[in-house]
Design a protein around this motif. Structure first.
Motif, short mmCIF file in Angstrom:
data_model
loop_
_atom_site.label_atom_id
_atom_site.label_comp_id
_atom_site.label_asym_id
_atom_site.label_seq_id
_atom_site.Cartn_x
_atom_site.Cartn_y
_atom_site.Cartn_z
N ASP A 48 0.32 -9.55 -7.29
CA ASP A 48 0.39 -9.85 -5.86
C ASP A 48 1.76 -9.54 -5.28
O ASP A 48 1.87 -9.08 -4.15
CB ASP A 48 0.04 -11.32 -5.59
N ARG A 49 2.81 -9.79 -6.06
CA ARG A 49 4.17 -9.46 -5.58
C ARG A 49 4.33 -7.96 -5.41
O ARG A 49 4.93 -7.49 -4.45
CB ARG A 49 5.23 -9.96 -6.56
N GLY A 50 3.79 -7.20 -6.32
CA GLY A 50 3.85 -5.74 -6.21
C GLY A 50 3.08 -5.24 -5.00
O GLY A 50 3.54 -4.36 -4.28
N ARG A 52 2.39 -6.91 -2.20
CA ARG A 52 3.10 -7.26 -0.96
C ARG A 52 4.35 -6.40 -0.79
O ARG A 52 4.71 -6.05 0.33
CB ARG A 52 3.42 -8.75 -0.94
N TYR A 53 5.02 -6.06 -1.89
CA TYR A 53 6.18 -5.16 -1.81
C TYR A 53 5.76 -3.82 -1.21
O TYR A 53 6.41 -3.29 -0.30
CB TYR A 53 6.77 -4.97 -3.22
N LEU A 54 4.67 -3.26 -1.71
CA LEU A 54 4.17 -1.98 -1.20
C LEU A 54 3.79 -2.10 0.28
O LEU A 54 4.11 -1.23 1.08
CB LEU A 54 2.98 -1.51 -2.04
N ALA A 55 3.15 -3.19 0.65
CA ALA A 55 2.74 -3.39 2.04
C ALA A 55 3.95 -3.51 2.97
O ALA A 55 3.95 -2.96 4.08
CB ALA A 55 1.85 -4.63 2.17
N THR A 56 5.00 -4.22 2.53
CA THR A 56 6.18 -4.35 3.39
C THR A 56 6.89 -3.00 3.54
O THR A 56 7.38 -2.69 4.63
CB THR A 56 7.19 -5.40 2.87
#
Length: 129
Positions: A48-50, A52-56
């Motif tokens: 999930d962190r990865g 969200r990183y890609l989305a940001t």
């Protein structure tokens, strides 16, 4: 003097669907080499962190492209625009290649803010001359 303002909101579920459909090829299209390495580390530790990183990063690059008035047309490309963080956590934009030259020739500077929640990532960018 303000040159341009850009904002973007990204549905994290849309990014997940693109990853499911296209795999790592999607991330490689959007992320610089340094961002890709960070995305891979974060995705390995906690998916999930990865995500969200890609989305940001997607959202921030969209906001920046709007602020400079180019959208995703040359010299603006996904990989020529890199979103990094200062030690304080403040996001900064690092430009590469022709985009860096184009930006410098106009005497521009950029300010960026990014945020994310479970389903959304949002970014706001102000470019000054």
């Amino acid at each position: 003097m303000i040159f341009g303002v850009g904002t973007d909101i990204c549905d994290v579920r849309r990014i997940q669907a693109s990853l499911t459909r296209h795999g790592e090829r999607f991330a490689k299209k959007i992320l610089s080499d340094a961002e890709l390495a960070t995305w891979q580390r974060r995705s390995t530790r906690h998916g999930d962190r990865g995500l969200r990183y890609l989305a940001t990063r997607f959202s921030a690059k969209e906001a920046f492209s709007k602020a400079i008035g180019l959208g995703m047309t040359l010299p603006m490309t996904w990989r020529r625009c890199e979103i990094a963080s200062l030690p304080s956590g403040q996001p900064v934009i690092i430009l590469h290649g022709e985009l860096k030259t184009w930006f410098a020739e106009r005497g521009l500077s950029a300010h960026l803010s990014v945020t994310d929640e479970t389903d959304y990532a949002a970014s706001f960018c102000v470019v000054e001359k």
